[in-house]
Write an enzyme that holds these catalytic residues in place. Sequence first.
Site, mmCIF file in Angstrom:
data_model
loop_
_atom_site.group_PDB
_atom_site.id
_atom_site.type_symbol
_atom_site.label_atom_id
_atom_site.label_comp_id
_atom_site.label_asym_id
_atom_site.label_seq_id
_atom_site.Cartn_x
_atom_site.Cartn_y
_atom_site.Cartn_z
ATOM 1 N N THR A 193 0.918 -1.210 -0.016
ATOM 2 C CA THR A 193 0.031 0.143 0.091
ATOM 3 C C THR A 193 1.034 1.384 -0.008
ATOM 4 O O THR A 193 2.114 1.331 0.409
ATOM 5 C CB THR A 193 -1.004 -0.076 1.222
ATOM 6 O OG1 THR A 193 -2.028 1.067 1.368
ATOM 7 C CG2 THR A 193 -0.119 0.401 2.703
ATOM 8 N N THR A 194 0.178 2.370 -0.326
ATOM 9 C CA THR A 194 0.965 3.510 -0.219
ATOM 10 C C THR A 194 0.061 4.602 0.502
ATOM 11 O O THR A 194 -0.944 4.900 0.339
ATOM 12 C CB THR A 194 1.471 4.269 -1.349
ATOM 13 O OG1 THR A 194 2.324 3.419 -2.064
ATOM 14 C CG2 THR A 194 2.057 5.624 -1.094
#
Length: 231
Positions: A28-29
Site C-alpha cells: 500500500t501507499t
Amino acid sequence: MSFFMDGTIVEASPETDGLKPGEVSTGTTIMAVAYPGGVVLAADSRTSSGTYVGNRVSDKIAQLHDNIFCCRSGSAADTQAITDIVRNQLSQHAIEKGSAPLVATAAHLMRKLCYDYKDQLMAGVIVGGWDPVDGGSVYNIPLGGTLIKMEYAIGGSGSTYIYGLMDAMYRNDMNRDQIEAFCKKCVAHAMARDGSSGGVIRTCTIEGNGDGKTASVSKSYTPGDKLPFGP
C-alpha cells in the site's frame, strides 16, 4: 519458491520470494501531512494478496471520530479490527468527557493496541485529524507500535520509493491546496513504482473552521487515468 495455505507450490517471483509458508505479501501507499489549519491524508486503493489484487478501489482512510481519521497499511483484517475497536473506545470517551476527543487520544489508543498485540498483528497506521488544542496533527504508528508525532508521515510498501521526493518537495509553509497537490503527486509516484500500490488516489482533508471549536471534512479521489504522474 513460495507455499500457499493449501500446500500448492508456486515458482518464486520478485513479489513472492522470501515469504514464509502460508504468508502472502501485501502492499500500500499511505501518507498524511499536517499544516496550521488542518491535515491532509492520502492513500492508494489497491488491496493485494501476493500477485492477486483483491480489491482495486478499497478505501484505506477510515474515520475514527468526527474530525479524526487514520490511514491503514498491512493486513486489511487486522487494521479493520483495531480501527473498529478504537472507534468504539473514542465514542465512549467522548460521551464520558462531554466533548470531542483529541487526536493524541486516538493515536495513543491505537498505539496501545498495536504494541500490546504486536506479535499477532501486522498493522501500520497513520492517525491524523484536527482538534481545538493542537490544530492539525499527524501521528505515525509503524509496525511494532511505536508512536511518533510528525509534520508528515508516510507508510506502506510504496513509501520506500518516495522518501527522496518528499524531502525535496516538502515545505512547512504550504497551504491546503498545495499540500493536497503534494500528497497526490507523491502517492502517484509511489503507485508508478510499487507493484502492490495502484488504483485511484483518495484524499481526506480535515480543516478547522476558524472558530477554534469546529472543523470540516472533505474527501476526494483522483481516477487512475488522471493521476499527476504515471509510467
